[in-house]
Design a protein around this motif. Structure first.
Motif, PDB file in Angstrom:
ATOM      1  N   SER A 170       0.826  -1.201   0.000  1.00 37.19           N
ATOM      2  CA  SER A 170       0.000   0.000   0.000  1.00 37.19           C
ATOM      3  C   SER A 170       0.861   1.253   0.000  1.00 37.19           C
ATOM      4  N   TYR A 194     -13.920   6.533 -10.114  1.00 40.90           N
ATOM      5  CA  TYR A 194     -12.715   5.720 -10.196  1.00 40.90           C
ATOM      6  C   TYR A 194     -12.635   5.054 -11.566  1.00 40.90           C
ATOM      7  N   ASP A 251     -11.980   1.820 -13.694  1.00 47.73           N
ATOM      8  CA  ASP A 251     -12.450   0.471 -13.350  1.00 47.73           C
ATOM      9  C   ASP A 251     -11.367  -0.401 -12.709  1.00 47.73           C
ATOM     10  N   LYS A 310     -11.000   0.330  -8.869  1.00 43.57           N
ATOM     11  CA  LYS A 310     -12.161   0.250  -7.976  1.00 43.57           C
ATOM     12  C   LYS A 310     -11.975  -0.872  -6.964  1.00 43.57           C
ATOM     13  N   GLY A 311     -12.248  -0.552  -5.709  1.00 40.31           N
ATOM     14  CA  GLY A 311     -12.089  -1.533  -4.647  1.00 40.31           C
ATOM     15  C   GLY A 311     -10.685  -1.599  -4.084  1.00 40.31           C
ATOM     16  N   ARG A 312      -9.725  -0.986  -4.763  1.00 43.18           N
ATOM     17  CA  ARG A 312      -8.332  -0.989  -4.274  1.00 43.18           C
ATOM     18  C   ARG A 312      -7.869   0.412  -3.875  1.00 43.18           C
ATOM     19  N   THR A 372      -8.721   4.533  -2.887  1.00 42.06           N
ATOM     20  CA  THR A 372      -9.729   5.413  -2.295  1.00 42.06           C
ATOM     21  C   THR A 372      -9.228   6.849  -2.349  1.00 42.06           C
ATOM     22  N   ASN A 399      -4.247   0.454  -2.174  1.00 45.26           N
ATOM     23  CA  ASN A 399      -4.043  -0.849  -1.550  1.00 45.26           C
ATOM     24  C   ASN A 399      -3.946  -1.933  -2.615  1.00 45.26           C
ATOM     25  N   SER A 400      -3.450  -3.084  -2.214  1.00 44.68           N
ATOM     26  CA  SER A 400      -3.345  -4.238  -3.129  1.00 44.68           C
ATOM     27  C   SER A 400      -2.687  -3.832  -4.443  1.00 44.68           C
TER      28      SER A 400
END
Length: 125
Positions: free
Chosen positions: A17, A60, A62, A65-67, A69, A84-85
């Motif tokens: 991260s 975001y 695509d 997204k989810g990684r 913020t 992250n990730s």
């Protein structure tokens, strides 16, 4: 005119991260939409994430997204990108960009008149 300065880049292993910061000077950032973009070697600059002046409208790309913020602290005149990730394909120079507007954000780089100098993010496999 607002000046933008990115920081927080570096070298990280895949899965790790980083948090990038975009600090403003010269003007308060509170009425600016701010976007994050990135450019990898040999590739065009691409949209990553954006946030409106109040923080209640975000977008975001695509693949992040989810990684990733995006957030902002108007009291500190700073916008953040928590990543992250991380993957090797996230390796790029990351830029923040701003536009004075109280409207919704736009993902096109040409919409933003103010840019920082960029910060390098390198993700090793």
């Amino acid at each position: 005119q607002v000046q933008l300065v990115e920081s927080g880049g570096g070298l990280v292993q895949a899965g790790g991260s980083l948090t990038l910061s975009c600090a403003a000077s010269g003007r308060t950032l509170s009425k600016y939409a701010v976007g994050w973009f990135r450019q990898a070697p040999g590739k065009e600059r691409e949209f990553v994430a954006a946030i409106n002046w109040s923080g209640d409208n975000v977008q975001y790309e695509d693949s992040v997204k989810g990684r990733f913020t995006i957030s902002r602290d108007n009291a500190k005149n700073t916008v953040y990108l928590q990543m992250n990730s991380l993957k090797p394909e996230d390796t790029a120079v990351y830029y923040c960009a701003g536009r004075l507007t109280l409207g919704v954000v736009i993902t096109s780089a040409s919409w933003y008149p103010y840019w920082g100098q960029g910060t390098q993010v390198t993700v090793s496999s």
